[in-house]
Motif scaffolding. Structure first.
Motif, PDB file in Angstrom:
ATOM      1  N   PHE A   1       1.945   2.393  -5.107  1.00 46.73           N
ATOM      2  CA  PHE A   1       1.579   3.553  -4.289  1.00 46.73           C
ATOM      3  C   PHE A   1       2.385   3.581  -2.996  1.00 46.73           C
ATOM      4  O   PHE A   1       2.877   4.641  -2.593  1.00 46.73           O
ATOM      5  N   TYR A   2       2.518   2.440  -2.330  1.00 45.49           N
ATOM      6  CA  TYR A   2       3.272   2.394  -1.072  1.00 45.49           C
ATOM      7  C   TYR A   2       4.738   2.747  -1.299  1.00 45.49           C
ATOM      8  O   TYR A   2       5.334   3.483  -0.510  1.00 45.49           O
TER       9      TYR A   2
ATOM     10  N   THR B   1       5.362  -5.778  -0.677  1.00 49.70           N
ATOM     11  CA  THR B   1       5.170  -5.245  -2.024  1.00 49.70           C
ATOM     12  C   THR B   1       5.799  -6.161  -3.079  1.00 49.70           C
ATOM     13  O   THR B   1       5.273  -6.270  -4.186  1.00 49.70           O
TER      14      THR B   1
ATOM     15  N   THR C   1       6.011   4.549  -3.787  1.00 48.47           N
ATOM     16  CA  THR C   1       6.097   5.967  -4.139  1.00 48.47           C
ATOM     17  C   THR C   1       5.983   6.834  -2.898  1.00 48.47           C
ATOM     18  O   THR C   1       6.780   7.767  -2.701  1.00 48.47           O
ATOM     19  N   ALA C   2       5.002   6.539  -2.050  1.00 49.15           N
ATOM     20  CA  ALA C   2       4.809   7.324  -0.822  1.00 49.15           C
ATOM     21  C   ALA C   2       6.034   7.227   0.073  1.00 49.15           C
ATOM     22  O   ALA C   2       6.474   8.229   0.645  1.00 49.15           O
TER      23      ALA C   2
ATOM     24  N   GLN D   1      -5.424   4.298   6.456  1.00 50.29           N
ATOM     25  CA  GLN D   1      -4.832   5.523   5.913  1.00 50.29           C
ATOM     26  C   GLN D   1      -5.639   6.744   6.348  1.00 50.29           C
ATOM     27  O   GLN D   1      -5.077   7.802   6.608  1.00 50.29           O
TER      28      GLN D   1
ATOM     29  N   LEU E   1      -1.862   9.362  -0.760  1.00 47.57           N
ATOM     30  CA  LEU E   1      -1.980   7.909  -0.629  1.00 47.57           C
ATOM     31  C   LEU E   1      -3.412   7.512  -0.288  1.00 47.57           C
ATOM     32  O   LEU E   1      -3.924   6.513  -0.799  1.00 47.57           O
TER      33      LEU E   1
ATOM     34  N   ILE F   1      -0.812  -2.189  -8.097  1.00 50.76           N
ATOM     35  CA  ILE F   1      -0.953  -0.730  -8.063  1.00 50.76           C
ATOM     36  C   ILE F   1      -0.744  -0.222  -6.641  1.00 50.76           C
ATOM     37  O   ILE F   1      -0.037   0.764  -6.420  1.00 50.76           O
ATOM     38  N   ALA F   2      -1.356  -0.901  -5.663  1.00 54.63           N
ATOM     39  CA  ALA F   2      -1.177  -0.494  -4.266  1.00 54.63           C
ATOM     40  C   ALA F   2       0.287  -0.590  -3.859  1.00 54.63           C
ATOM     41  O   ALA F   2       0.800   0.295  -3.167  1.00 54.63           O
TER      42      ALA F   2
ATOM     43  N   GLY G   1      -5.343   7.591  -3.515  1.00 53.27           N
ATOM     44  CA  GLY G   1      -4.998   6.454  -4.358  1.00 53.27           C
ATOM     45  C   GLY G   1      -5.580   5.145  -3.858  1.00 53.27           C
ATOM     46  O   GLY G   1      -6.164   4.374  -4.630  1.00 53.27           O
ATOM     47  N   LEU G   2      -5.431   4.896  -2.567  1.00 52.94           N
ATOM     48  CA  LEU G   2      -6.010   3.674  -1.995  1.00 52.94           C
ATOM     49  C   LEU G   2      -7.533   3.701  -2.058  1.00 52.94           C
ATOM     50  O   LEU G   2      -8.172   2.666  -2.251  1.00 52.94           O
TER      51      LEU G   2
END
Length: 150
Positions: free
Chosen positions: A32-33, A15, A35-36, A88, A65, A28-29, A68-69
């Protein structure tokens, strides 16, 4: 404990690389990772009961997730998000499999839920590297597909 340390290292490296050299979809991904993962730390069940029943907290995090992905995969001018969203989906299906058959071995459920994020982070790093290399050789490339723009 070694798997936790390896995952955190891979999360930080992939990341961080995405934030440093990636385009908007990669950044953005990466968000997301993170945050998850951070929410997962708070949703973690007791170790004794882990993987015996459907992990509702994990299911909700993994489903969010996935959405989002999926949004990134539909809009981004990239191939890597399709692989990430596919992995996912396997994770979310693992939760569904445990819900449909509570006799599913806890180890099988754990593997379906825990193994794939490692590969997803490697895919993010590979996608970031491909984007970075492409921009170095061809200049600016669009981050979002033309049919996804309003």
């Amino acid at each position: 404990m070694i798997f936790f340390i390896a995952f955190v290292a891979l999360l930080c490296l992939s990341t961080g690389f995405a934030a440093w050299k990636g385009g908007p979809p990669e950044r953005i991904a990466a968000g997301f990772y993170w945050t998850a993962w951070l929410i997962t730390l708070f949703a973690s069940p007791q170790a004794m009961d882990r993987w015996r029943t459907v992990e509702i907290g994990y299911l909700l995090i993994d489903a969010a997730l996935l959405l989002g992905l999926g949004a990134i995969a539909l809009r981004a001018n990239r191939i890597w998000p399709m692989a990430a969203v596919s992995l996912q989906l396997i994770i979310v299906v693992g939760h569904a499999a445990k819900a449909l058959d509570p006799r599913l071995l806890g180890s099988a459920y754990a593997i379906m839920s825990v193994f794939w994020p490692y590969l997803q982070l490697l895919i993010l790093a590979g996608g970031t590297w491909a984007y970075w290399r492409r921009t170095r050789t061809h200049g600016a490339v669009p981050s979002w597909s033309s049919f996804s723009r309003p």
